[in-house]
Design a protein around this motif. Structure first.
Motif, PDB file in Angstrom:
ATOM      1  N   ASP A  89       0.835  -1.209   0.000  1.00  0.00           N
ATOM      2  CA  ASP A  89       0.000   0.000   0.000  1.00  0.00           C
ATOM      3  C   ASP A  89       0.866   1.253   0.000  1.00  0.00           C
ATOM      4  O   ASP A  89       0.578   2.228  -0.703  1.00  0.00           O
ATOM      5  CB  ASP A  89      -0.922   0.012   1.217  1.00  0.00           C
ATOM      6  CG  ASP A  89      -2.040  -1.015   1.121  1.00  0.00           C
ATOM      7  OD1 ASP A  89      -2.271  -1.536   0.016  1.00  0.00           O
ATOM      8  OD2 ASP A  89      -2.659  -1.307   2.160  1.00  0.00           O
ATOM      9  N   VAL A  90       1.936   1.228   0.796  1.00  0.00           N
ATOM     10  CA  VAL A  90       2.839   2.381   0.839  1.00  0.00           C
ATOM     11  C   VAL A  90       3.520   2.565  -0.521  1.00  0.00           C
ATOM     12  O   VAL A  90       3.662   3.679  -1.016  1.00  0.00           O
ATOM     13  CB  VAL A  90       3.893   2.206   1.955  1.00  0.00           C
ATOM     14  CG1 VAL A  90       4.998   3.260   1.838  1.00  0.00           C
ATOM     15  CG2 VAL A  90       3.227   2.315   3.322  1.00  0.00           C
ATOM     16  N   ALA A  91       3.928   1.455  -1.131  1.00  0.00           N
ATOM     17  CA  ALA A  91       4.575   1.535  -2.449  1.00  0.00           C
ATOM     18  C   ALA A  91       3.655   2.178  -3.480  1.00  0.00           C
ATOM     19  O   ALA A  91       4.120   2.892  -4.379  1.00  0.00           O
ATOM     20  CB  ALA A  91       4.983   0.135  -2.915  1.00  0.00           C
ATOM     21  N   ALA A  92       2.348   1.952  -3.344  1.00  0.00           N
ATOM     22  CA  ALA A  92       1.391   2.458  -4.325  1.00  0.00           C
ATOM     23  C   ALA A  92       0.958   3.899  -4.060  1.00  0.00           C
ATOM     24  O   ALA A  92       0.311   4.517  -4.901  1.00  0.00           O
ATOM     25  CB  ALA A  92       0.157   1.561  -4.351  1.00  0.00           C
ATOM     26  N   LEU A  93       1.315   4.446  -2.906  1.00  0.00           N
ATOM     27  CA  LEU A  93       0.908   5.811  -2.586  1.00  0.00           C
ATOM     28  C   LEU A  93       1.637   6.827  -3.461  1.00  0.00           C
ATOM     29  O   LEU A  93       2.713   6.556  -3.994  1.00  0.00           O
ATOM     30  CB  LEU A  93       1.199   6.108  -1.108  1.00  0.00           C
ATOM     31  CG  LEU A  93       0.326   5.376  -0.086  1.00  0.00           C
ATOM     32  CD1 LEU A  93       0.859   5.623   1.321  1.00  0.00           C
ATOM     33  CD2 LEU A  93      -1.132   5.820  -0.182  1.00  0.00           C
ATOM     34  N   ARG A 388      -5.992   2.754   8.611  1.00  0.00           N
ATOM     35  CA  ARG A 388      -7.407   3.075   8.414  1.00  0.00           C
ATOM     36  C   ARG A 388      -7.586   4.461   7.797  1.00  0.00           C
ATOM     37  O   ARG A 388      -8.585   4.721   7.145  1.00  0.00           O
ATOM     38  CB  ARG A 388      -8.150   2.975   9.748  1.00  0.00           C
ATOM     39  CG  ARG A 388      -8.118   1.554  10.321  1.00  0.00           C
ATOM     40  CD  ARG A 388      -8.931   1.400  11.592  1.00  0.00           C
ATOM     41  NE  ARG A 388      -8.864   0.015  12.043  1.00  0.00           N
ATOM     42  CZ  ARG A 388      -8.188  -0.401  13.095  1.00  0.00           C
ATOM     43  NH1 ARG A 388      -7.513   0.462  13.829  1.00  0.00           N
ATOM     44  NH2 ARG A 388      -8.166  -1.672  13.425  1.00  0.00           N
ATOM     45  N   TYR A 389      -6.628   5.344   8.014  1.00  0.00           N
ATOM     46  CA  TYR A 389      -6.700   6.669   7.408  1.00  0.00           C
ATOM     47  C   TYR A 389      -6.295   6.655   5.932  1.00  0.00           C
ATOM     48  O   TYR A 389      -6.445   7.651   5.244  1.00  0.00           O
ATOM     49  CB  TYR A 389      -5.756   7.625   8.141  1.00  0.00           C
ATOM     50  CG  TYR A 389      -6.287   8.197   9.441  1.00  0.00           C
ATOM     51  CD1 TYR A 389      -7.438   7.713  10.049  1.00  0.00           C
ATOM     52  CD2 TYR A 389      -5.614   9.236  10.071  1.00  0.00           C
ATOM     53  CE1 TYR A 389      -7.893   8.235  11.237  1.00  0.00           C
ATOM     54  CE2 TYR A 389      -6.073   9.773  11.262  1.00  0.00           C
ATOM     55  CZ  TYR A 389      -7.209   9.268  11.849  1.00  0.00           C
ATOM     56  OH  TYR A 389      -7.665   9.793  13.033  1.00  0.00           O
ATOM     57  N   GLY A 390      -5.755   5.526   5.480  1.00  0.00           N
ATOM     58  CA  GLY A 390      -5.328   5.443   4.085  1.00  0.00           C
ATOM     59  C   GLY A 390      -3.873   5.818   3.883  1.00  0.00           C
ATOM     60  O   GLY A 390      -3.448   6.073   2.760  1.00  0.00           O
ATOM     61  N   PHE A 391      -3.080   5.811   4.985  1.00  0.00           N
ATOM     62  CA  PHE A 391      -1.661   6.129   4.880  1.00  0.00           C
ATOM     63  C   PHE A 391      -0.831   4.912   4.490  1.00  0.00           C
ATOM     64  O   PHE A 391       0.387   5.009   4.366  1.00  0.00           O
ATOM     65  CB  PHE A 391      -1.126   6.668   6.209  1.00  0.00           C
ATOM     66  CG  PHE A 391      -1.775   7.937   6.688  1.00  0.00           C
ATOM     67  CD1 PHE A 391      -2.574   8.694   5.842  1.00  0.00           C
ATOM     68  CD2 PHE A 391      -1.579   8.375   7.986  1.00  0.00           C
ATOM     69  CE1 PHE A 391      -3.165   9.866   6.285  1.00  0.00           C
ATOM     70  CE2 PHE A 391      -2.167   9.550   8.431  1.00  0.00           C
ATOM     71  CZ  PHE A 391      -2.965  10.298   7.584  1.00  0.00           C
TER      72      PHE A 391
END
Length: 451
Positions: A89-93, A388-391
């Motif tokens: 998820d972090v990689a895709a931010l 949960r905040y989308g970070f």
């Protein structure tokens, strides 16, 4: 040079050498790390079981809390899969670096840009939860910061193997394998806290005593929170069903988390309506209630006493400034919303607080009046979380007043620099401006960095 200084210097060099590495290359590094973690899963979880066995001995001897033991388990539920998904998820931010937040033309051909950039070298010290190694490594890599990580001694076996897997993944990327390093001893921490020439920010995650000890023993800026004393306030217009759902989840979903609720505040008008229903639900969930006289009296005088009534007892003043981290909840009745806001500001740790209400004016007054990093309306305090905040994940929770506040994701790990560019034929100098000279334009221009 000491081993700690060598680690810190290597981290600084890795940071400086990485500044021209692209966002795509950083994302690739995160994917390689995810792959190496997965390929070493069996060995890592076996080490985690050994850590858990050793920790259980400490719990049985009374030297470690049960809540700390629960945080140590990396194989509980979907924790492993969530950890890896957090990396992806972090990689895709979106890339947090190189973002222009201010752009002005000071003069013809003289342009000023405020551009996001990394902080530098992070020293992150945490207790028990070994997945923090992976969470912070992912955020550090994505945000352009190098990191030195120190887990608690209770998770040494697990964190060592996680760090080795991260280094193996980095070695398959454009980043140096010293970009994320781990240390094991308190002596190394003490030495690193003195190395402000190499380390730019310390982030402690753990107990009040851990955070305060670090704050008192370093000149390096510290970002973190000492306690998670969160509150739920039941306003006079609170809906009973919402109150039950929000309070129960806030307290029982994961009692040992810093975003679980420790204090329940009840508007006095609800003492004989909403509170008995909420109190009964809490007792049926095996929550120990430390009540003020008003809320305790209502439970004890009920014509149909709730089950587990023996779990309800009188509170002490200290109960309202205690982070229980167990199925224990402090309860108090107050006469008004302003009184509740004053109580929270005086007793909470300024982490996350919630109001249950059907009144928009009350919700607005609560959210503006409560001085906490998170103020929620009709929603569990457990939502205060970077994932949960989308970070993607979070490096920790900050209750500080400067830079970052609340769950700290990528945006909390970048600062900014000012870039000034002259395209004038002879450059620009300050002496051209002033009395009788040129005047500054300060005109807005497109917030797009031209170089």
């Amino acid at each position: 040079m000491s081993s700690a200084e060598a680690i810190a210097k290597a981290a600084k060099n890795a940071f400086e050498d990485s500044q021209l590495i692209t966002s795509a290359e950083r994302a690739t590094a995160l994917h390689r790390i995810c792959e190496t973690l997965q390929s070493n899963k069996a060995e890592i979880l076996a080490a985690n079981k050994e850590d858990l066995k050793a920790a259980q001995v400490e719990v049985d001897a009374g030297r470690m809390s049960e809540s700390l033991l629960k945080r140590l388990d990396l194989d509980k539920g979907d924790k492993w899969d969530s950890m890896l998904q957090g990396v992806l998820d972090v990689a895709a931010l979106s890339d947090p670096l190189g973002i222009v937040s201010y752009a002005k033309e000071l003069d013809d051909g003289l342009e000023l840009y405020r551009v996001s950039c990394p902080i530098g070298v992070l020293l992150v010290i945490f207790e028990a939860r070994p997945e923090v190694v992976v969470n912070i490594a992912a955020l550090a890599i994505k945000s352009g910061n190098s990191a030195i990580l120190k887990g608690g001694k209770e998770s040494n076996r697990t964190t060592q193997l996680l760090a080795q897997a991260i280094a193996a993944g980095l070695s398959q990327s454009s980043l140096p394998d010293t970009y994320v390093q781990s240390i094991q001893t308190r002596a190394e921490v003490s030495s690193l806290l003195a190395l402000d020439q190499y380390i730019d920010l310390v982030i402690p995650r753990g107990s009040n005593s851990l955070v305060q000890n670090i704050q008192n023993n370093t000149r390096i800026p510290v970002m973190g929170h000492a306690d998670g004393i969160c509150s739920v306030y039941l306003d006079e217009s609170a809906d009973t069903e919402k109150a039950v759902r929000v309070v129960l989840d806030s307290k029982t979903d994961y009692p040992s988390a810093c975003n679980s609720t420790e204090t329940l505040i009840v508007h006095e008008s609800l003492l004989h309506s909403v509170w008995p229903v909420v109190g009964r639900a809490l007792l049926e969930a095996n929550v120990r209630l430390l009540c003020d006289p008003a809320t305790l009296s209502v439970l004890q005088s009920s014509p149909t006493p709730p089950s587990n009534l023996s779990l309800a007892g009188p509170s002490t003043p200290e109960a309202y400034t205690t982070e229980h981290l167990t199925l224990t909840l402090s309860v108090i009745a107050l006469p008004s919303l302003p009184a509740a806001v004053r109580f929270i500001n005086a007793h909470s740790s300024h982490h996350t607080d919630c109001i249950v209400t059907e009144s928009q004016p009350a919700a607005a007054a609560f959210c503006r009046g409560v001085d906490s990093a998170g103020t929620f309306v009709n929603a569990s305090t457990r939502f205060a979380d970077g994932f949960r905040y989308g970070f993607g994940t979070e490096v920790g929770i900050s209750t500080g007043r400067i830079h970052a506040r609340g769950p700290v994701g990528l945006e909390g790990l970048v600062i900014y620099k000012y870039m000034l560019r002259s395209t004038g034929a002879t450059g620009h100098v300050v002496s051209d401006f002033g009395a009788g000279g040129r005047r500054y334009k300060h005109a807005d221009i497109a917030p797009t960095l031209p170089f």
